[in-house]
Design a protein around this motif. Sequence first.
Motif, PDB file in Angstrom:
ATOM      1  N   LEU A 104       0.825  -1.208   0.000  1.00 18.05           N
ATOM      2  CA  LEU A 104       0.000   0.000   0.000  1.00 18.05           C
ATOM      3  C   LEU A 104       0.859   1.257   0.000  1.00 18.05           C
ATOM      4  CD1 LEU A 104      -2.767  -1.086   2.549  1.00 18.05           C
ATOM      5  CD2 LEU A 104      -3.124  -0.596   0.120  1.00 18.05           C
ATOM      6  N   VAL A 105       1.945   1.238   0.759  1.00 24.71           N
ATOM      7  CA  VAL A 105       2.837   2.399   0.816  1.00 24.71           C
ATOM      8  C   VAL A 105       3.487   2.645  -0.544  1.00 24.71           C
ATOM      9  CG1 VAL A 105       5.020   3.250   1.778  1.00 24.71           C
ATOM     10  CG2 VAL A 105       3.278   2.299   3.294  1.00 24.71           C
ATOM     11  N   LEU A 106       3.940   1.582  -1.201  1.00 17.36           N
ATOM     12  CA  LEU A 106       4.557   1.734  -2.521  1.00 17.36           C
ATOM     13  C   LEU A 106       3.558   2.262  -3.547  1.00 17.36           C
ATOM     14  CD1 LEU A 106       6.803  -1.449  -2.825  1.00 17.36           C
ATOM     15  CD2 LEU A 106       7.550   0.916  -2.603  1.00 17.36           C
ATOM     16  N   ALA A 107       2.334   1.709  -3.517  1.00 19.29           N
ATOM     17  CA  ALA A 107       1.311   2.183  -4.444  1.00 19.29           C
ATOM     18  C   ALA A 107       0.943   3.627  -4.142  1.00 19.29           C
ATOM     19  CB  ALA A 107       0.073   1.289  -4.358  1.00 19.29           C
ATOM     20  N   ALA A 108       0.876   3.957  -2.859  1.00 19.00           N
ATOM     21  CA  ALA A 108       0.523   5.321  -2.470  1.00 19.00           C
ATOM     22  C   ALA A 108       1.571   6.318  -2.924  1.00 19.00           C
ATOM     23  CB  ALA A 108       0.341   5.402  -0.948  1.00 19.00           C
ATOM     24  N   ARG A 109       2.840   5.950  -2.829  1.00 22.37           N
ATOM     25  CA  ARG A 109       3.898   6.863  -3.282  1.00 22.37           C
ATOM     26  C   ARG A 109       3.703   7.217  -4.750  1.00 22.37           C
ATOM     27  NH1 ARG A 109      10.187   5.259  -2.756  1.00 22.37           N
ATOM     28  NH2 ARG A 109       9.560   3.664  -4.251  1.00 22.37           N
ATOM     29  N   ALA A 110       3.387   6.226  -5.566  1.00 23.92           N
ATOM     30  CA  ALA A 110       3.194   6.468  -6.999  1.00 23.92           C
ATOM     31  C   ALA A 110       1.957   7.316  -7.254  1.00 23.92           C
ATOM     32  CB  ALA A 110       3.091   5.136  -7.738  1.00 23.92           C
ATOM     33  N   VAL A 111       0.862   7.029  -6.547  1.00 24.27           N
ATOM     34  CA  VAL A 111      -0.387   7.766  -6.775  1.00 24.27           C
ATOM     35  C   VAL A 111      -0.277   9.199  -6.259  1.00 24.27           C
ATOM     36  CG1 VAL A 111      -2.846   7.880  -6.224  1.00 24.27           C
ATOM     37  CG2 VAL A 111      -1.792   5.685  -6.783  1.00 24.27           C
ATOM     38  N   PHE A 112       0.318   9.389  -5.078  1.00 26.74           N
ATOM     39  CA  PHE A 112       0.503  10.744  -4.564  1.00 26.74           C
ATOM     40  C   PHE A 112       1.380  11.566  -5.511  1.00 26.74           C
ATOM     41  CE2 PHE A 112      -0.315   9.045  -0.093  1.00 26.74           C
ATOM     42  CZ  PHE A 112      -1.530   9.710   0.043  1.00 26.74           C
ATOM     43  N   ASP A 132      -0.968  12.170  -8.717  1.00 28.55           N
ATOM     44  CA  ASP A 132      -2.237  12.885  -8.557  1.00 28.55           C
ATOM     45  C   ASP A 132      -2.213  13.979  -7.501  1.00 28.55           C
ATOM     46  OD1 ASP A 132      -3.145  11.079 -10.431  1.00 28.55           O
ATOM     47  OD2 ASP A 132      -4.096   9.753  -8.969  1.00 28.55           O
ATOM     48  N   GLY A 133      -1.137  14.055  -6.717  1.00 31.90           N
ATOM     49  CA  GLY A 133      -1.089  15.036  -5.636  1.00 31.90           C
ATOM     50  C   GLY A 133      -1.737  14.502  -4.372  1.00 31.90           C
ATOM     51  N   TYR A 134      -1.516  15.213  -3.267  1.00 34.53           N
ATOM     52  CA  TYR A 134      -2.084  14.754  -1.996  1.00 34.53           C
ATOM     53  C   TYR A 134      -3.605  14.829  -2.020  1.00 34.53           C
ATOM     54  CZ  TYR A 134      -3.382  14.501   2.898  1.00 34.53           C
ATOM     55  OH  TYR A 134      -3.988  14.136   4.086  1.00 34.53           O
ATOM     56  N   HIS A 135      -4.149  15.970  -2.395  1.00 32.81           N
ATOM     57  CA  HIS A 135      -5.604  16.121  -2.374  1.00 32.81           C
ATOM     58  C   HIS A 135      -6.274  15.305  -3.473  1.00 32.81           C
ATOM     59  CE1 HIS A 135      -5.473  19.056   0.796  1.00 32.81           C
ATOM     60  NE2 HIS A 135      -4.697  19.861   0.103  1.00 32.81           N
ATOM     61  N   GLY A 136      -5.606  15.149  -4.603  1.00 38.64           N
ATOM     62  CA  GLY A 136      -6.210  14.426  -5.706  1.00 38.64           C
ATOM     63  C   GLY A 136      -6.144  12.913  -5.578  1.00 38.64           C
ATOM     64  N   ALA A 137      -5.287  12.415  -4.704  1.00 39.76           N
ATOM     65  CA  ALA A 137      -5.130  10.960  -4.553  1.00 39.76           C
ATOM     66  C   ALA A 137      -6.386  10.332  -3.983  1.00 39.76           C
ATOM     67  CB  ALA A 137      -3.940  10.657  -3.653  1.00 39.76           C
ATOM     68  N   ASN A 138      -6.728   9.181  -4.503  1.00 44.31           N
ATOM     69  CA  ASN A 138      -7.934   8.453  -4.106  1.00 44.31           C
ATOM     70  C   ASN A 138      -7.536   7.156  -3.420  1.00 44.31           C
ATOM     71  OD1 ASN A 138     -10.061   6.245  -4.800  1.00 44.31           O
ATOM     72  ND2 ASN A 138     -11.164   8.186  -5.041  1.00 44.31           N
ATOM     73  N   ALA A 157      -4.082  10.941   5.472  1.00 46.92           N
ATOM     74  CA  ALA A 157      -2.954  11.635   6.107  1.00 46.92           C
ATOM     75  C   ALA A 157      -1.975  10.644   6.726  1.00 46.92           C
ATOM     76  CB  ALA A 157      -3.462  12.604   7.164  1.00 46.92           C
ATOM     77  N   THR A 158      -2.498   9.638   7.400  1.00 45.42           N
ATOM     78  CA  THR A 158      -1.635   8.636   8.033  1.00 45.42           C
ATOM     79  C   THR A 158      -0.869   7.840   6.974  1.00 45.42           C
ATOM     80  OG1 THR A 158      -3.256   8.440   9.809  1.00 45.42           O
ATOM     81  CG2 THR A 158      -1.564   6.752   9.702  1.00 45.42           C
ATOM     82  N   LEU A 159      -1.530   7.544   5.871  1.00 44.53           N
ATOM     83  CA  LEU A 159      -0.874   6.839   4.776  1.00 44.53           C
ATOM     84  C   LEU A 159       0.224   7.706   4.171  1.00 44.53           C
ATOM     85  CD1 LEU A 159      -0.560   4.516   2.810  1.00 44.53           C
ATOM     86  CD2 LEU A 159      -2.541   5.382   1.531  1.00 44.53           C
ATOM     87  N   PHE A 160      -0.042   8.995   4.029  1.00 43.86           N
ATOM     88  CA  PHE A 160       0.982   9.883   3.475  1.00 43.86           C
ATOM     89  C   PHE A 160       2.198   9.942   4.396  1.00 43.86           C
ATOM     90  CE2 PHE A 160       3.121  13.786   2.315  1.00 43.86           C
ATOM     91  CZ  PHE A 160       3.021  13.784   0.931  1.00 43.86           C
ATOM     92  N   LEU A 161       1.961  10.010   5.701  1.00 46.68           N
ATOM     93  CA  LEU A 161       3.076  10.010   6.648  1.00 46.68           C
ATOM     94  C   LEU A 161       3.884   8.721   6.530  1.00 46.68           C
ATOM     95  CD1 LEU A 161       1.296  11.520   9.779  1.00 46.68           C
ATOM     96  CD2 LEU A 161       3.188  12.577   8.513  1.00 46.68           C
ATOM     97  N   ALA A 162       3.197   7.607   6.278  1.00 45.82           N
ATOM     98  CA  ALA A 162       3.901   6.327   6.114  1.00 45.82           C
ATOM     99  C   ALA A 162       4.783   6.348   4.873  1.00 45.82           C
ATOM    100  CB  ALA A 162       2.889   5.182   6.026  1.00 45.82           C
ATOM    101  N   VAL A 163       4.323   7.003   3.810  1.00 46.72           N
ATOM    102  CA  VAL A 163       5.157   7.132   2.608  1.00 46.72           C
ATOM    103  C   VAL A 163       6.366   8.018   2.908  1.00 46.72           C
ATOM    104  CG1 VAL A 163       5.240   7.879   0.202  1.00 46.72           C
ATOM    105  CG2 VAL A 163       3.174   6.793   1.089  1.00 46.72           C
ATOM    106  N   THR A 222      -1.823  21.415   4.698  1.00 43.25           N
ATOM    107  CA  THR A 222      -2.909  20.774   5.449  1.00 43.25           C
ATOM    108  C   THR A 222      -2.505  20.513   6.890  1.00 43.25           C
ATOM    109  OG1 THR A 222      -3.779  19.707   3.446  1.00 43.25           O
ATOM    110  CG2 THR A 222      -4.381  18.722   5.560  1.00 43.25           C
ATOM    111  N   ALA A 223      -1.303  19.975   7.069  1.00 46.82           N
ATOM    112  CA  ALA A 223      -0.843  19.616   8.415  1.00 46.82           C
ATOM    113  C   ALA A 223      -0.667  20.835   9.302  1.00 46.82           C
ATOM    114  CB  ALA A 223       0.477  18.849   8.315  1.00 46.82           C
ATOM    115  N   ALA A 224      -0.296  21.966   8.718  1.00 50.18           N
ATOM    116  CA  ALA A 224      -0.065  23.173   9.506  1.00 50.18           C
ATOM    117  C   ALA A 224      -1.334  23.648  10.210  1.00 50.18           C
ATOM    118  CB  ALA A 224       0.484  24.285   8.614  1.00 50.18           C
TER     119      ALA A 224
END
Length: 236
Positions: free
Chosen positions: A21-29, A32-38, A61-67, A117-119
């Motif tokens: 999931l982390v590897l796939a998320a890195r590619a999608v983020f 597509d960007g953070y907000h655009g990622a599905n 957000a948690t998935l993005f932090l994992a990436v 977003t995090a700020a």
Amino acid sequence: MAAPASPRSRQESQRHTRDALVLAARAVFARDGYHGANLELIAREAGFSKGAVYSNFDGKATLFLAVMDANLETALADGSWDLFEQPDDPDSGRYGSDEVVEAIRGFALATLEFIATAARDERLATELAKRMALLTDAYIVIARESRPDDEVLSSNEVGALLAALDQGAALLTLSGSAALDQRVARAGMRRLLDPSRAGGYEDDGTATGPALHDRVIQRRIADSIEDQLSSEERRE
């Protein structure tokens, strides 16, 4: 006759799912960007249902932090590096195909979205600060090992300034400025670290890519992305 492979334990299976999931998320983020990622698309590209995401992460957000964690682990796993060291490989300044370069740039842009977003979220801001501290710590080690004896600033202060130059150069680059490339950014780090050594340093001229982190970090992350792309090609 070889004994059949033992089935994965539940813990191993969960770890495999999380890593995929982390590897796939890195590619999608990156694409597509953070907000655009599905999240459903991330799960599908990893070979799972959307439920697998929520079984391993609280949300996007948690998935993005994992990436981010995976990228930092890759970037810092081999330890410190010498900003004055001449590369053995003459191609070391070029850190991958256009696809890899775009993936690095894309994830950096997604990170800017995430920072904004995090700020505005105290919990996420705290988590983000922890990751930024890891990058700063890496530069503090470089400062501790290479700063001159007569430097009045502490290793912590010099390291923080190196990290700021690293991040600031990336921000300029992502904003469309061509004022800095990797060669100039690294030259600036050398001058900040030890002006007397930097003045007599002859640059090899290879590090001309975009200033998105120091070239050592770029190279380590690029290798990881190349491995991921090769694995995807073999599965197709």
